[in-house]
Structures are given as C-alpha cells and as structure tokens.
Design a protein around this motif. Structure first.
Motif, mmCIF file in Angstrom:
data_model
loop_
_atom_site.group_PDB
_atom_site.id
_atom_site.type_symbol
_atom_site.label_atom_id
_atom_site.label_comp_id
_atom_site.label_asym_id
_atom_site.label_seq_id
_atom_site.Cartn_x
_atom_site.Cartn_y
_atom_site.Cartn_z
ATOM 1 N N LYS A 244 0.831 -1.211 0.000
ATOM 2 C CA LYS A 244 0.000 0.000 0.000
ATOM 3 C C LYS A 244 0.862 1.257 0.000
ATOM 4 O O LYS A 244 0.550 2.238 -0.689
ATOM 5 C CB LYS A 244 -0.942 0.016 1.200
ATOM 6 N N ASP A 245 1.955 1.233 0.755
ATOM 7 C CA ASP A 245 2.863 2.385 0.759
ATOM 8 C C ASP A 245 3.419 2.636 -0.643
ATOM 9 O O ASP A 245 3.544 3.787 -1.081
ATOM 10 C CB ASP A 245 4.017 2.148 1.737
ATOM 11 N N THR A 246 3.755 1.559 -1.340
ATOM 12 C CA THR A 246 4.282 1.694 -2.706
ATOM 13 C C THR A 246 3.211 2.241 -3.639
ATOM 14 O O THR A 246 3.456 3.168 -4.428
ATOM 15 C CB THR A 246 4.794 0.331 -3.212
ATOM 16 N N HIS A 247 2.015 1.666 -3.562
ATOM 17 C CA HIS A 247 0.889 2.132 -4.381
ATOM 18 C C HIS A 247 0.594 3.605 -4.120
ATOM 19 O O HIS A 247 0.472 4.421 -5.046
ATOM 20 C CB HIS A 247 -0.347 1.279 -4.073
ATOM 21 N N ASP A 248 0.506 3.963 -2.842
ATOM 22 C CA ASP A 248 0.131 5.336 -2.488
ATOM 23 C C ASP A 248 1.222 6.338 -2.850
ATOM 24 O O ASP A 248 0.923 7.481 -3.228
ATOM 25 C CB ASP A 248 -0.189 5.420 -0.997
ATOM 26 N N ALA A 249 2.480 5.923 -2.749
ATOM 27 C CA ALA A 249 3.578 6.823 -3.125
ATOM 28 C C ALA A 249 3.511 7.144 -4.617
ATOM 29 O O ALA A 249 3.738 8.287 -5.037
ATOM 30 C CB ALA A 249 4.922 6.186 -2.776
ATOM 31 N N ILE A 250 3.193 6.138 -5.413
ATOM 32 C CA ILE A 250 3.055 6.358 -6.861
ATOM 33 C C ILE A 250 1.905 7.318 -7.136
ATOM 34 O O ILE A 250 2.037 8.273 -7.910
ATOM 35 C CB ILE A 250 2.833 5.016 -7.589
ATOM 36 N N LYS A 251 0.759 7.092 -6.487
ATOM 37 C CA LYS A 251 -0.417 7.928 -6.739
ATOM 38 C C LYS A 251 -0.217 9.360 -6.222
ATOM 39 O O LYS A 251 -0.757 10.310 -6.791
ATOM 40 C CB LYS A 251 -1.649 7.303 -6.090
ATOM 41 N N GLU A 252 0.553 9.504 -5.163
ATOM 42 C CA GLU A 252 0.821 10.850 -4.648
ATOM 43 C C GLU A 252 1.722 11.627 -5.606
ATOM 44 O O GLU A 252 1.511 12.809 -5.862
ATOM 45 C CB GLU A 252 1.474 10.761 -3.269
ATOM 46 N N LYS A 253 2.723 10.952 -6.143
ATOM 47 C CA LYS A 253 3.647 11.599 -7.074
ATOM 48 C C LYS A 253 2.998 11.822 -8.433
ATOM 49 O O LYS A 253 3.263 12.823 -9.117
ATOM 50 C CB LYS A 253 4.899 10.723 -7.231
ATOM 51 N N CYS A 254 2.132 10.896 -8.818
ATOM 52 C CA CYS A 254 1.552 10.933 -10.165
ATOM 53 C C CYS A 254 0.081 10.520 -10.081
ATOM 54 O O CYS A 254 -0.266 9.367 -10.358
ATOM 55 C CB CYS A 254 2.342 9.992 -11.066
ATOM 56 N N PRO A 255 -0.799 11.440 -9.675
ATOM 57 C CA PRO A 255 -2.198 11.081 -9.401
ATOM 58 C C PRO A 255 -2.953 10.498 -10.597
ATOM 59 O O PRO A 255 -3.869 9.696 -10.411
ATOM 60 C CB PRO A 255 -2.820 12.417 -8.968
ATOM 61 N N ASP A 256 -2.590 10.889 -11.805
ATOM 62 C CA ASP A 256 -3.354 10.455 -12.980
ATOM 63 C C ASP A 256 -3.074 9.018 -13.392
ATOM 64 O O ASP A 256 -3.928 8.355 -13.983
ATOM 65 C CB ASP A 256 -3.051 11.370 -14.176
ATOM 66 N N ILE A 257 -1.885 8.526 -13.111
ATOM 67 C CA ILE A 257 -1.469 7.245 -13.687
ATOM 68 C C ILE A 257 -2.271 6.079 -13.100
ATOM 69 O O ILE A 257 -2.713 6.120 -11.945
ATOM 70 C CB ILE A 257 0.044 7.027 -13.495
ATOM 71 N N ILE A 258 -2.480 5.043 -13.899
ATOM 72 C CA ILE A 258 -3.171 3.827 -13.460
ATOM 73 C C ILE A 258 -2.137 2.888 -12.842
ATOM 74 O O ILE A 258 -1.078 2.652 -13.432
ATOM 75 C CB ILE A 258 -3.848 3.122 -14.652
ATOM 76 N N VAL A 259 -2.453 2.357 -11.667
ATOM 77 C CA VAL A 259 -1.569 1.381 -11.027
ATOM 78 C C VAL A 259 -2.197 -0.005 -11.159
ATOM 79 O O VAL A 259 -3.337 -0.228 -10.752
ATOM 80 C CB VAL A 259 -1.325 1.712 -9.545
ATOM 81 N N ASN A 260 -1.436 -0.906 -11.737
ATOM 82 C CA ASN A 260 -1.840 -2.299 -11.941
ATOM 83 C C ASN A 260 -0.948 -3.152 -11.041
ATOM 84 O O ASN A 260 0.242 -3.302 -11.296
ATOM 85 C CB ASN A 260 -1.653 -2.651 -13.424
ATOM 86 N N LEU A 261 -1.522 -3.687 -9.961
ATOM 87 C CA LEU A 261 -0.735 -4.494 -9.025
ATOM 88 C C LEU A 261 -0.676 -5.948 -9.471
ATOM 89 O O LEU A 261 -1.649 -6.483 -10.007
ATOM 90 C CB LEU A 261 -1.334 -4.434 -7.620
ATOM 91 N N SER A 262 0.443 -6.585 -9.200
ATOM 92 C CA SER A 262 0.596 -8.005 -9.511
ATOM 93 C C SER A 262 -0.077 -8.859 -8.444
ATOM 94 O O SER A 262 0.065 -8.603 -7.246
ATOM 95 C CB SER A 262 2.079 -8.368 -9.580
ATOM 96 N N SER A 263 -0.801 -9.886 -8.887
ATOM 97 C CA SER A 263 -1.332 -10.872 -7.941
ATOM 98 C C SER A 263 -0.410 -12.083 -7.849
ATOM 99 O O SER A 263 -0.712 -13.039 -7.135
ATOM 100 C CB SER A 263 -2.737 -11.323 -8.361
ATOM 101 N N ALA A 264 0.712 -12.034 -8.577
ATOM 102 C CA ALA A 264 1.687 -13.125 -8.488
ATOM 103 C C ALA A 264 2.593 -12.926 -7.280
ATOM 104 O O ALA A 264 2.987 -13.879 -6.615
ATOM 105 C CB ALA A 264 2.519 -13.192 -9.760
ATOM 106 N N VAL A 265 2.943 -11.682 -6.991
ATOM 107 C CA VAL A 265 3.765 -11.249 -5.857
ATOM 108 C C VAL A 265 5.191 -11.783 -5.967
ATOM 109 O O VAL A 265 6.133 -11.042 -6.194
ATOM 110 C CB VAL A 265 3.141 -11.645 -4.498
ATOM 111 N N GLY A 266 5.379 -13.077 -5.796
ATOM 112 C CA GLY A 266 6.711 -13.671 -5.874
ATOM 113 C C GLY A 266 6.622 -15.159 -5.620
ATOM 114 O O GLY A 266 5.555 -15.697 -5.313
ATOM 115 N N MET A 267 7.750 -15.841 -5.718
ATOM 116 C CA MET A 267 7.760 -17.298 -5.565
ATOM 117 C C MET A 267 7.398 -17.707 -4.137
ATOM 118 O O MET A 267 7.776 -17.048 -3.170
ATOM 119 C CB MET A 267 9.138 -17.858 -5.931
ATOM 120 N N GLY A 268 6.664 -18.808 -4.038
ATOM 121 C CA GLY A 268 6.403 -19.414 -2.738
ATOM 122 C C GLY A 268 5.297 -18.778 -1.929
ATOM 123 O O GLY A 268 5.099 -19.139 -0.765
ATOM 124 N N LYS A 269 4.541 -17.847 -2.501
ATOM 125 C CA LYS A 269 3.456 -17.211 -1.761
ATOM 126 C C LYS A 269 2.185 -18.059 -1.870
ATOM 127 O O LYS A 269 1.918 -18.681 -2.895
ATOM 128 C CB LYS A 269 3.174 -15.807 -2.292
#
Length: 474
Positions: A253-278
């Motif tokens: 969430k901190d990463t998502h919100d930092a992006i939106k604060e710096k660049c409010p217009d851009i679309i953020v597409n989060l990965s549901s893969a995350v990483g190995m072993g999750k």
C-alpha cells in the motif's frame, strides 16, 4: 511353401454383397436435414458465450466448449466462395460428372464455411470471394443435397421509386447527434495505444541494472518518469528495501500510495503473483486490501523458470501455480472489490481456461488481456501464434502484450501494428533495442512511443486508457 495359383486354376464365384443399414444423423444433424428438407431453411448453431455461428451445425463450441446444440439460428442462403477445387475424374459415388467444382462457401450469418457443389459456371471462371446463392432441390433427398448446389448470385435489379425521378439521391438514414459523437469517439480512440511500464517484477535486481526500484519512493520516481515519457499505466511488484518481493500489505500500500501521490493520474496495476512461494491467500489478500484500479490475473499452472537461452543451463526452476479455483476466486475477488482484472495469457491453453471460468458470468466487459511471450515455460514470440491468440479473443476485448528479453520490442511492435497495446519495462527486459542497458523503464517507454507514432498511433492518456479498458478512476 507359397502357393501361386493362376486365376484359371481357381473356382471363383462372381456376385454382389448388399448389407441393409440405418444411419442416424444425430440430434443436431437430424434437425439440420429435416429443416432443410421441409422448410428450405439453412440452420446453424450459435454459441451464447463467444457468439460464433457454426455451419454445418455441431453440438459443442470448439472455442469455449459450450453445449450449443439447442441454440439454432437461421443463416442466409447467400454467401461467398472461400476456396474451391475442381474434380476432374468420374466415380459412381460422386454427385456430378467431372469436371465440376467443390467449393468451401461461407454463408452470410455464419462464421464457418461449408463444402458444397458450385454449378452454373465454368470451372475456370470460379474465383475466391465471388458471391453465390443456394439452389434448392426440386424434390427432397433427405441429405445435404436438398441444397442441389450453389450458383453465382444473380445481380439484384435496381429499384427505381415511383415517387422519385430516376437518378435522385437516396435519403441518408437519420443518425442522432449522440450516435455521431459515439462513432467519432470510437474512431479516435482506435488510434490510441495504451503503454504500460512494468517497473520491477520479482526478479530484476540492482546488480543487473541499478535503476530498478525497490523502495516506495523509488517506485514513485520511476512511475512519474514513465508517465512523462508517455505511459498511461504502471505494473507493480512491490519490493522490500533489500529487493526481495513482498506480500506485506503495508509495504504494498505504501508503494501504491507513493506512486499515486507523485503521479495522481497514472493507473496502477498491481501483480497478484507477488513472488515465488506465496500462498493463494497471500497473493489475493493484498489486492483486496489496496484495491488498485487493475490487477493481474494469471490463467494457468506452468513452469516459470530462468534458463540460459544460449546454453540451456537452468538457474531457477519453479512451478507457477494458478489452479482453476484460484482463477475463479481471484477473479471474483477482484470484480467484487472494483478491481479490473488484466488476464495474463501465456499460451492458448490459458485463454481457454479463462473461457471456461468466464461461463460463471462474474467477469465484466470490456475484458482486458495481456499476451506474455518468452517466459521459460511459456511460449516464445511467434507472429502466427500472436494472431491465433488475437483471433480467439471474445467480443468486447482489449489486448496488450509483453515479451521477455529480446522478445520485448518485436512483440510490442506487432501488438501496436494490429490494433493492440504495449507493455515495456525492466520487469521484462533491461535493455533498449540498441542492446544498451536502459536508463530505466522510462527509456523503454520512450522507445515504445516512437514505435507507436511511426505506425500512426498515439499514446493514450491515463483517462483515455480508463475509457478504453472500462476502469473507474480512484
């Protein structure tokens, strides 16, 4: 010892053997033949999922395996020649004396062609694309030959209204201002290309390329540079400070919100893969917690490895688990929380998996797909396979594409060329087309913009991308 008799030494009885039999045309075939015989109507079957109309009719849609045997639709007795051959020998089992033409004919209203006799024209005059019409048999045959043959379509006679002088212009249909604006808008939007920057992924590290982001602030800075370069969306795998991928809700969430604060217009597409072993719960819970505008939805369990492409040496060997239950549960959770899925397609089987689960009806239009090329365990980029995937998509679909390593720019160029969208970024490739290390994902975005503009397309703004993909701005 082998016995070798001359025919004159053998006692031979000449005769014929006839076997009575009954042939059942099947439920679908019987309806087709009896309707053709009794009503002189040509019937196909339509898939309610993909809207494909099959002629000759069949029980099951080959695209999404839906039972379609009761979904009858009438097709027109007119159509065009898709292909043909000239039969130049006689046989008692053939329906005509040679030479005659057998043609592959796609009737108006059908999506698949049927084979039939083409008559009323010399074989040397037949051309692919010529318009033809059915000629029905004068008496029933109880076979497909209740259509005696097809013949070149007769030109329609020009109609001259008695109320208007000859040569007067026909009145144009009345189109509302709203319809005109919608038509113009669709035409304008078709020139737009959505450029996505995949900023980091789960495996690209700073020892490979120092500009890959780890911290929320680094993600925000890189996202802003990509936005200024022409990207409408960023795809994000959040990282810990040491570069390891994370499923921690707060960090994501901190990463998502930092992006939106710096660049409010851009679309953020989060990965549901995350990483190995999750675990599945770790993968989807962060999407539900953060509720980005869009998130990736993977479609099949597959090898997902890192292999030296020159030597074949295996560095990381991993099975990426995406069961049908996960595809179902992740998709439902996204839709219920207002997160638009981006369906990740690594091969045709993955797309077929999505078709199966989509029958439950919870995916909302427009559908958004990403063709992924070059993963060790997926498909290498091939232009012919690209078109197979594109042509297999359901109606109301958008598609983008990405390619790993050297496959990145050939894949996104083709996608842009055939009306799709483009994904670049350090997750997929750390170099630009010249072979040099990219200064960041933003430099790859700059290259994507040049490619798009050279093909007559314009980078979509984030709001234009939302309109195309059916997103609601947060």
């Amino acid at each position: 010892m082998a016995l070798d008799y001359d025919r004159k030494d053998c006692f031979i009885v000449e005769g014929k053997l006839a076997l009575p039999y009954s042939y059942f045309a099947g439920r679908v075939g019987s309806t087709f033949i009896t309707t053709l015989r009794d009503k002189k109507k040509i019937m196909g079957v339509k898939c309610p999922v993909c809207n494909k109309v099959y002629l000759p009719p069949r029980q099951t849609c080959e695209r999404d395996l839906t039972d379609i045997r009761d979904n009858w639709v009438e097709v027109q007795p007119t159509g065009e020649v898709v292909n043909f051959t000239v039969v130049r020998y006689d046989d008692k089992h053939l329906p005509r004396k040679a030479p005659f033409v057998m043609a592959l004919i796609k009737l108006d209203g059908a999506d698949t062609p049927m084979v039939h006799i083409l008559d009323g024209i010399a074989p040397e005059e037949v051309k692919i694309g010529m318009k033809v019409e059915a000629v029905f048999a004068s008496s029933p045959t109880n076979t497909i030959l209740d259509i005696s043959h097809f013949a070149p379509k007769k030109p329609e006679k020009a109609f001259v209204s008695e109320r208007k002088p000859a040569g007067a212009k026909e009145e144009e249909p009345v189109i509302s201002e709203e319809e005109k604006l919608l038509k113009e808008r669709r035409k304008a939007m078709s020139k737009k290309v959505i450029i996505t920057a995949a900023l980091a992924g789960a495996a690209t590290m700073k020892n490979q390329i120092p500009s890959v982001p780890y911290t929320p602030q680094e993600f925000a800075e890189e996202a802003y540079k990509c936005y200024k370069a022409g990207a409408a969306m960023v795809h994000v795998h959040a990282r810990e400070d040491n570069g390891m991928p994370t499923h921690d809700h707060k960090r994501i969430k901190d990463t998502h919100d930092a992006i939106k604060e710096k660049c409010p217009d851009i679309i953020v597409n989060l990965s549901s893969a995350v990483g190995m072993g999750k675990t599945p719960e770790q993968r989807i819970s962060q999407i539900i917690h953060v509720k980005p505008e869009m998130a990736s939805l993977n479609t099949n369990t597959m090898n997902f490895s890192i292999i030296d492409r020159k030597t074949g040496k295996i560095f990381i060997d991993f099975v990426f688990e995406n069961t049908f239950t996960m595809l179902q549960d992740f998709g439902k959770a996204m839709e219920e929380n207002g997160v638009k899925p981006e369906v990740e397609v690594y091969d045709l089987g993955g797309l077929d998996n999505w078709f199966l689960i989509s029958k439950q009806g919870f995916f909302t239009k427009p559908y958004n797909f990403n063709f992924v090329w070059g993963v060790a365990g997926g498909m290498a980029f091939r232009p012919d396979m690209f078109m197979v995937l594109k042509n297999a998509l359901p109606e109301d679909s958008n598609f983008t594409t990405c390619g790993v390593g050297i496959e990145q720019f050939p894949a996104v160029t083709m996608s842009c060329l055939v009306g799709g969208h483009m994904r670049v970024g350090l997750e997929d490739n750390i170099r630009i087309p010249t072979g040099e290390l990219a200064k960041g994902s933003y430099e790859q975005v700059e290259w994507a913009v040049r490619i798009a503009e050279s093909l007559g397309r314009e980078p979509a703004t984030p709001d234009e991308a939302r309109e195309i993909m059916g997103l609601k701005k947060r």
